[in-house]
Write an enzyme that holds these catalytic residues in place. Structure first.
Site, PDB file in Angstrom:
ATOM      1  N   GLY A  87     -28.002  44.752 -48.277  1.00  0.00           N
ATOM      2  CA  GLY A  87     -26.791  45.547 -48.429  1.00  0.00           C
ATOM      3  C   GLY A  87     -26.864  46.395 -49.699  1.00  0.00           C
ATOM      4  O   GLY A  87     -27.360  47.499 -49.666  1.00  0.00           O
ATOM      5  N   SER A 184     -34.735  44.945 -46.403  1.00  0.00           N
ATOM      6  CA  SER A 184     -33.965  45.988 -47.070  1.00  0.00           C
ATOM      7  C   SER A 184     -33.588  45.633 -48.502  1.00  0.00           C
ATOM      8  O   SER A 184     -34.467  45.451 -49.330  1.00  0.00           O
ATOM      9  CB  SER A 184     -32.757  46.434 -46.254  1.00  0.00           C
ATOM     10  OG  SER A 184     -32.173  45.415 -45.526  1.00  0.00           O
ATOM     11  N   TYR A 185     -32.289  45.490 -48.821  1.00  0.00           N
ATOM     12  CA  TYR A 185     -31.946  45.178 -50.215  1.00  0.00           C
ATOM     13  C   TYR A 185     -32.383  43.769 -50.610  1.00  0.00           C
ATOM     14  O   TYR A 185     -32.362  43.419 -51.788  1.00  0.00           O
ATOM     15  CB  TYR A 185     -30.446  45.369 -50.477  1.00  0.00           C
ATOM     16  CG  TYR A 185     -30.139  45.493 -51.950  1.00  0.00           C
ATOM     17  CD1 TYR A 185     -30.383  46.680 -52.625  1.00  0.00           C
ATOM     18  CD2 TYR A 185     -29.641  44.414 -52.666  1.00  0.00           C
ATOM     19  CE1 TYR A 185     -30.140  46.786 -53.981  1.00  0.00           C
ATOM     20  CE2 TYR A 185     -29.382  44.516 -54.026  1.00  0.00           C
ATOM     21  CZ  TYR A 185     -29.630  45.700 -54.681  1.00  0.00           C
ATOM     22  OH  TYR A 185     -29.393  45.803 -56.028  1.00  0.00           O
ATOM     23  N   ASP A 395     -38.653  53.388 -39.166  1.00  0.00           N
ATOM     24  CA  ASP A 395     -37.479  53.313 -40.045  1.00  0.00           C
ATOM     25  C   ASP A 395     -37.463  54.513 -40.977  1.00  0.00           C
ATOM     26  O   ASP A 395     -38.441  54.777 -41.679  1.00  0.00           O
ATOM     27  CB  ASP A 395     -37.538  52.013 -40.866  1.00  0.00           C
ATOM     28  CG  ASP A 395     -36.420  51.922 -41.898  1.00  0.00           C
ATOM     29  OD1 ASP A 395     -35.353  52.533 -41.683  1.00  0.00           O
ATOM     30  OD2 ASP A 395     -36.628  51.237 -42.916  1.00  0.00           O
ATOM     31  N   HIS A 447     -35.980  49.603 -38.804  1.00  0.00           N
ATOM     32  CA  HIS A 447     -35.687  48.936 -40.066  1.00  0.00           C
ATOM     33  C   HIS A 447     -35.644  47.419 -39.929  1.00  0.00           C
ATOM     34  O   HIS A 447     -36.146  46.690 -40.779  1.00  0.00           O
ATOM     35  CB  HIS A 447     -34.348  49.454 -40.589  1.00  0.00           C
ATOM     36  CG  HIS A 447     -33.974  48.960 -41.943  1.00  0.00           C
ATOM     37  ND1 HIS A 447     -34.638  49.355 -43.079  1.00  0.00           N
ATOM     38  CD2 HIS A 447     -33.014  48.092 -42.345  1.00  0.00           C
ATOM     39  CE1 HIS A 447     -34.087  48.755 -44.123  1.00  0.00           C
ATOM     40  NE2 HIS A 447     -33.113  47.985 -43.713  1.00  0.00           N
TER      41      HIS A 447
END
Length: 475
Positions: A87, A184-185, A395, A447
């Site tokens: 996030g 991701s984060y 992605d 992603h």
């Protein structure tokens, strides 16, 4: 030694034994209370599952929600894998469990209904999902000011405290090999949590020691400069933006500084770039978007500066999930907000005054996010931690181009150069083995790799866990 001394010594021994026994009984009792016997609409399974809360700060009343699945076969012999989404502010249960690599996927139905995922990662490991930090999903705090203090540091500390307390509740898994994975984060979350575990293990007490072996992170935010540079280059190279937009961004923007510090000219061009991703999915260039009337699910938000203040400077940071069913996130949100589902999961026990969402609407500020994770990766490599980085190559948000630039920055010697790997007779992607790190691409994946290429993703994690090279020839 006198009789009184012997009596006192025996009393001390008895007290210690009773205390240890009480702790063990308490842990087993809490574990059993977290047992989930059956969820609404769930198909029959033979493995055990647990869900509930682990307190990470008693003073503030801060507790994190988890969902744990034992391995399908021989859980007592399998490693333990913690999965984290990013996030910041997004749910590892909403994405990781329910739409990527967990056993159960919610379905489009008027009644609660779950589908069994044939490529669930609990075929390879005991699988633990954590909603972190407090304020994400079902995780909560009773101290309102905690939400305004969130950032990388507190997230890592609370996740580490969670693990220590979780192992007290599940002592039978404490000796298992332990791994962390995410996307991701989680390119921030995973290395930062790993660093805390590594540091703690250098001077361990038996109670807090974690048998930590390795990390695997996918399409990961690792270095602001190269992630942003690669994002723009990937869009141009894949015919998403025009020559003019590409030229204007590369000449007016300086990606070695934060997004907040860019010029007005740069921001104008970046808005043109993000406009394109209002009509196609940034996170999976070649799959359809969801046009359901129920679509209001917010995608993972990504911080791109070393000192983030707002998570919504550009609307393009908030996008939807797309995949084989681009509306899957709608089904997840409906399912997890059902009272009977929350009751079965032992979730929302404090009656949080807002609905469960994939990404928290309450987390709008993030205090600290280092511009680069490369120093932490170097430390983990030096500490002997196994590191695999993987990248779905369709992605557009944290593209393979960006990750290749980032890993080149590490300056690691190459042990095995760019080599194809195979799923059956088809090329699954390419990989390069550095001294201390393995990088794998997954062909045709967006992603969230397990959503788009579930068979290859399960193959990937199985090879990672046993530290075995992916097949270099058709099998």
């Amino acid at each position: 030694m006198g009789l009184c001394s012997l009596i006192n010594l025996n009393i001390v021994v008895v007290v210690i034994v009773v205390l240890c026994w009480s702790k063990e009984v308490l842990g087993v009792t809490q574990q059993e209370e977290d047992r989930v016997y059956e969820l609404p609409g769930q198909p029959h399974v033979n493995f055990k599952q647990y869900a509930g809360y682990v307190t990470v700060n008693e003073t503030h009343g801060r507790a994190l929600f988890y969902w744990f699945f034992e391995a399908i076969h021989q859980p007592q012999q399998k490693p333990l894998l913690l999965w984290l989404n990013g996030g910041p502010g997004c749910s590892s249960i909403g994405y990781g469990e329910a739409e990527e690599l967990g056993p159960f996927f919610p379905q489009n139905s008027t009644q609660p209904k779950l589908k069994l995922n044939p490529y669930s990662w609990n075929k390879a490991a005991n699988l633990l999902f954590l909603e972190s930090p407090a304020g994400v999903g079902f995780s909560y705090t009773n101290t309102t000011s905690d939400i305004s203090e969130l950032g990388d540091t507190i997230t890592a500390k609370d996740s580490h405290t969670f693990l220590i307390n979780w192992f007290k509740r599940f002592p039978q898994f404490k000796s298992h090999d332990f791994y962390i994975a995410g996307e991701s984060y989680a390119g921030h979350y995973v290395p930062q949590l790993s660093e805390l575990i590594l540091d703690n293990n250098h001077n361990p007490s038996k109670e807090d020691y974690i048998n930590f072996k390795g990390i695997m992170i996918g399409n990961a935010l690792l270095d602001d400069e190269t992630d942003q540079k690669g994002m723009i280059e990937y869009a141009w190279d894949h015919a998403v933006i025009s020559d003019d937009v590409y030229y204007n961004i590369t000449t007016t923007c300086n990606f070695s500084i934060s997004i907040q510090s860019q010029t007005n000219e740069c921001n104008t061009e970046l808005n043109k770039y993000f406009d394109v991703y209002k009509i196609i999915d940034m996170y999976s260039l070649y799959t359809p978007m969801c046009f359901s009337n129920n679509s209001n699910t917010k995608r993972e938000a990504f911080v791109t500066s070393s000192s983030p203040h707002s998570l919504s400077k550009f609307d393009g940071w908030h996008k939807r999930l797309a995949g084989y069913d681009p509306c899957a996130s709608d089904y997840t949100e409906l399912y997890l907000n059902r009272p009977e589902v929350q009751k079965a999961l032992h979730a929302n026990v404090t009656k949080i005054p807002y609905p469960w969402t994939h990404c928290s609407d309450n987390i709008t500020f993030w205090n600290d996010a280092p511009a680069s994770m490369l120093p932490v990766l170097k430390k983990l490599i030096a500490g002997g931690i196994r590191i695999w980085v993987y990248s779905g190559d369709t992605d557009g948000r944290i593209p393979v181009t960006a990750t290749r630039y980032t890993l080149r920055k590490l300056g690691l010697p190459i042990v095995q150069d760019w080599t194809p790997w195979y799923t059956s007779r088809q090329v699954g992607g390419w990989n390069i083995v550095y001294d201390g790190l393995t990088f794998v691409t997954i062909r045709g994946a967006g992603h969230q790799v397990p959503t788009f290429t579930p068979k290859q993703a399960l193959q990937l994690v199985r090879h990672f866990l046993v530290n075995k090279k992916l097949p270099q020839h058709p099998i």
